[in-house]
Design a protein around this motif. Structure first.
Motif, PDB file in Angstrom:
ATOM      1  N   ILE A 139      43.715  79.715  86.701  1.00  0.00           N
ATOM      2  CA  ILE A 139      43.298  81.078  86.988  1.00  0.00           C
ATOM      3  C   ILE A 139      42.544  81.046  88.311  1.00  0.00           C
ATOM      4  CG2 ILE A 139      41.810  82.989  86.313  1.00  0.00           C
ATOM      5  CD1 ILE A 139      42.198  82.198  83.418  1.00  0.00           C
ATOM      6  N   ASN A 140      42.971  81.842  89.270  1.00  0.00           N
ATOM      7  CA  ASN A 140      42.265  82.024  90.532  1.00  0.00           C
ATOM      8  C   ASN A 140      42.531  83.455  90.959  1.00  0.00           C
ATOM      9  OD1 ASN A 140      40.917  81.871  92.887  1.00  0.00           O
ATOM     10  ND2 ASN A 140      42.149  80.232  93.783  1.00  0.00           N
ATOM     11  N   ASN A 141      41.642  84.361  90.546  1.00  0.00           N
ATOM     12  CA  ASN A 141      41.931  85.774  90.653  1.00  0.00           C
ATOM     13  C   ASN A 141      40.678  86.535  91.085  1.00  0.00           C
ATOM     14  OD1 ASN A 141      42.302  88.540  89.883  1.00  0.00           O
ATOM     15  ND2 ASN A 141      44.023  87.902  88.633  1.00  0.00           N
ATOM     16  N   THR A 142      40.849  87.458  92.012  1.00  0.00           N
ATOM     17  CA  THR A 142      39.766  88.351  92.417  1.00  0.00           C
ATOM     18  C   THR A 142      40.193  89.773  92.103  1.00  0.00           C
ATOM     19  OG1 THR A 142      39.079  86.867  94.181  1.00  0.00           O
ATOM     20  CG2 THR A 142      38.371  89.155  94.361  1.00  0.00           C
ATOM     21  N   GLN A 143      39.325  90.502  91.382  1.00  0.00           N
ATOM     22  CA  GLN A 143      39.610  91.885  91.026  1.00  0.00           C
ATOM     23  C   GLN A 143      38.381  92.744  91.264  1.00  0.00           C
ATOM     24  OE1 GLN A 143      41.172  91.522  86.937  1.00  0.00           O
ATOM     25  NE2 GLN A 143      43.090  92.296  87.782  1.00  0.00           N
ATOM     26  N   VAL A 144      38.624  94.035  91.494  1.00  0.00           N
ATOM     27  CA  VAL A 144      37.552  95.000  91.692  1.00  0.00           C
ATOM     28  C   VAL A 144      37.463  95.856  90.446  1.00  0.00           C
ATOM     29  CG1 VAL A 144      36.737  96.931  93.093  1.00  0.00           C
ATOM     30  CG2 VAL A 144      37.920  95.010  94.176  1.00  0.00           C
ATOM     31  N   TYR A 145      36.253  95.906  89.858  1.00  0.00           N
ATOM     32  CA  TYR A 145      35.971  96.721  88.691  1.00  0.00           C
ATOM     33  C   TYR A 145      34.908  97.741  89.078  1.00  0.00           C
ATOM     34  CZ  TYR A 145      38.212  92.795  86.350  1.00  0.00           C
ATOM     35  OH  TYR A 145      39.095  91.822  85.973  1.00  0.00           O
ATOM     36  N   GLY A 146      35.336  98.957  89.359  1.00  0.00           N
ATOM     37  CA  GLY A 146      34.374  99.965  89.797  1.00  0.00           C
ATOM     38  C   GLY A 146      33.744  99.558  91.121  1.00  0.00           C
ATOM     39  N   ASN A 147      32.422  99.341  91.109  1.00  0.00           N
ATOM     40  CA  ASN A 147      31.702  98.942  92.323  1.00  0.00           C
ATOM     41  C   ASN A 147      31.533  97.432  92.435  1.00  0.00           C
ATOM     42  OD1 ASN A 147      31.322 101.664  92.918  1.00  0.00           O
ATOM     43  ND2 ASN A 147      29.452 101.760  91.694  1.00  0.00           N
ATOM     44  N   GLU A 148      32.111  96.679  91.512  1.00  0.00           N
ATOM     45  CA  GLU A 148      31.907  95.233  91.463  1.00  0.00           C
ATOM     46  C   GLU A 148      33.188  94.476  91.790  1.00  0.00           C
ATOM     47  OE1 GLU A 148      30.061  94.040  87.776  1.00  0.00           O
ATOM     48  OE2 GLU A 148      29.201  96.031  87.564  1.00  0.00           O
ATOM     49  N   THR A 149      33.040  93.385  92.533  1.00  0.00           N
ATOM     50  CA  THR A 149      34.147  92.481  92.816  1.00  0.00           C
ATOM     51  C   THR A 149      33.891  91.183  92.062  1.00  0.00           C
ATOM     52  OG1 THR A 149      34.470  93.443  95.001  1.00  0.00           O
ATOM     53  CG2 THR A 149      35.423  91.266  94.623  1.00  0.00           C
ATOM     54  N   VAL A 150      34.873  90.759  91.272  1.00  0.00           N
ATOM     55  CA  VAL A 150      34.715  89.573  90.430  1.00  0.00           C
ATOM     56  C   VAL A 150      35.824  88.582  90.761  1.00  0.00           C
ATOM     57  CG1 VAL A 150      34.687  88.721  88.063  1.00  0.00           C
ATOM     58  CG2 VAL A 150      33.677  90.946  88.584  1.00  0.00           C
ATOM     59  N   THR A 151      35.438  87.319  91.025  1.00  0.00           N
ATOM     60  CA  THR A 151      36.401  86.248  91.241  1.00  0.00           C
ATOM     61  C   THR A 151      36.295  85.261  90.082  1.00  0.00           C
ATOM     62  OG1 THR A 151      36.264  86.457  93.634  1.00  0.00           O
ATOM     63  CG2 THR A 151      37.129  84.379  92.784  1.00  0.00           C
ATOM     64  N   THR A 152      37.427  84.948  89.503  1.00  0.00           N
ATOM     65  CA  THR A 152      37.486  83.998  88.397  1.00  0.00           C
ATOM     66  C   THR A 152      38.337  82.817  88.820  1.00  0.00           C
ATOM     67  OG1 THR A 152      37.400  85.836  86.837  1.00  0.00           O
ATOM     68  CG2 THR A 152      38.092  83.721  85.975  1.00  0.00           C
ATOM     69  N   ALA A 153      37.803  81.601  88.646  1.00  0.00           N
ATOM     70  CA  ALA A 153      38.544  80.386  88.967  1.00  0.00           C
ATOM     71  C   ALA A 153      38.378  79.414  87.813  1.00  0.00           C
ATOM     72  CB  ALA A 153      38.034  79.774  90.266  1.00  0.00           C
ATOM     73  N   GLY A 154      39.464  78.799  87.395  1.00  0.00           N
ATOM     74  CA  GLY A 154      39.421  77.844  86.284  1.00  0.00           C
ATOM     75  C   GLY A 154      40.822  77.579  85.778  1.00  0.00           C
ATOM     76  N   SER A 155      40.910  77.222  84.513  1.00  0.00           N
ATOM     77  CA  SER A 155      42.214  76.985  83.915  1.00  0.00           C
ATOM     78  C   SER A 155      42.187  77.446  82.465  1.00  0.00           C
ATOM     79  CB  SER A 155      42.594  75.506  83.994  1.00  0.00           C
ATOM     80  OG  SER A 155      41.670  74.722  83.275  1.00  0.00           O
ATOM     81  N   VAL A 156      43.366  77.640  81.915  1.00  0.00           N
ATOM     82  CA  VAL A 156      43.494  78.094  80.538  1.00  0.00           C
ATOM     83  C   VAL A 156      44.537  77.228  79.836  1.00  0.00           C
ATOM     84  CG1 VAL A 156      45.234  79.856  81.094  1.00  0.00           C
ATOM     85  CG2 VAL A 156      43.804  80.124  79.086  1.00  0.00           C
ATOM     86  N   TYR A 157      44.208  76.886  78.605  1.00  0.00           N
ATOM     87  CA  TYR A 157      45.104  76.074  77.786  1.00  0.00           C
ATOM     88  C   TYR A 157      44.791  76.402  76.339  1.00  0.00           C
ATOM     89  CZ  TYR A 157      47.255  71.994  75.644  1.00  0.00           C
ATOM     90  OH  TYR A 157      48.022  71.175  74.870  1.00  0.00           O
ATOM     91  N   ASN A 158      45.800  76.708  75.568  1.00  0.00           N
ATOM     92  CA  ASN A 158      45.554  77.130  74.203  1.00  0.00           C
ATOM     93  C   ASN A 158      46.723  76.748  73.307  1.00  0.00           C
ATOM     94  OD1 ASN A 158      44.166  78.502  72.146  1.00  0.00           O
ATOM     95  ND2 ASN A 158      45.447  80.300  72.441  1.00  0.00           N
ATOM     96  N   ASN A 159      46.430  76.144  72.182  1.00  0.00           N
ATOM     97  CA  ASN A 159      47.419  75.905  71.134  1.00  0.00           C
ATOM     98  C   ASN A 159      46.959  76.676  69.915  1.00  0.00           C
ATOM     99  OD1 ASN A 159      49.007  74.187  72.660  1.00  0.00           O
ATOM    100  ND2 ASN A 159      47.929  72.373  72.001  1.00  0.00           N
ATOM    101  N   ASP A 160      47.903  77.188  69.153  1.00  0.00           N
ATOM    102  CA  ASP A 160      47.574  78.001  67.990  1.00  0.00           C
ATOM    103  C   ASP A 160      48.270  77.459  66.751  1.00  0.00           C
ATOM    104  OD1 ASP A 160      46.162  80.076  69.486  1.00  0.00           O
ATOM    105  OD2 ASP A 160      48.138  80.607  70.261  1.00  0.00           O
TER     106      ASP A 160
END
Length: 172
Positions: A139-160
């Protein structure tokens, strides 16, 4: 404290399934599902409360249309017991460029096993187990939520793991 609203239209899916009995003991089945996730577009949340107060948030999903394909089999072990199994692939509608923590979905493979027990001519029990193997994605994503800018960096892994129990009652 506040009241947020989200109106969402779920995407249409087209499903094709086939079932073939090779004899009175063994059958195979398959299902292909195509879902038009691109039709979801942008999620509009009104009145979302955040650190800076109430905001209207527009989340652009940029989802892609995806496929799920499953191949299964059933074997009538005795007049009372049926063994079932399946394997499958479920393509994620989330693409690598826009994956975020709200929807950290990835492609996954599925394997299932089950057992059916015939109680009498009108009642039966089925139990099953499914394990999903998800792909490890970044995950390497920057998004704008209203007046806020949020950048998320990391990884995702899931088994169910899924367990199921079903009681069937044929009322004719």
């Amino acid at each position: 404290r506040g009241r947020a609203k989200l109106h969402i239209n779920l995407p249409p899916s087209t499903i094709f399934s086939i079932d073939h009995a090779f004899n009175n003991k063994f059958s195979m089945m398959g299902t292909a599902t195509y879902t038009r996730w691109q039709s979801m577009g942008t999620l509009n949340i009104t009145g979302a409360v955040g650190p800076t107060g109430s905001n209207n948030i527009n989340i652009t999903q940029k989802l892609r249309n995806s496929w799920r394909v499953i191949l299964g089999s059933a074997y009538q072990l005795t007049n009372i017991f049926t063994i079932r199994s399946s394997v499958g692939y479920d393509e994620s509608p989330v693409n690598n460029r826009t994956r975020n923590l709200m929807l950290p979905d990835t492609n996954r493979y599925l394997i299932s096993a089950g057992l059916g027990y015939k109680i009498n001519d009108t009642m039966s029990l089925d139990t099953g187990y499914t394990h999903t193997f998800s792909q490890h994605e970044k995950i390497n994503n920057t998004q704008v939520y209203g007046n806020e800018t949020v950048t998320t960096a990391g990884s995702v892994y899931n088994n169910d793991d899924y367990f199921g129990l079903q009681f069937n009652w044929l009322m004719t």
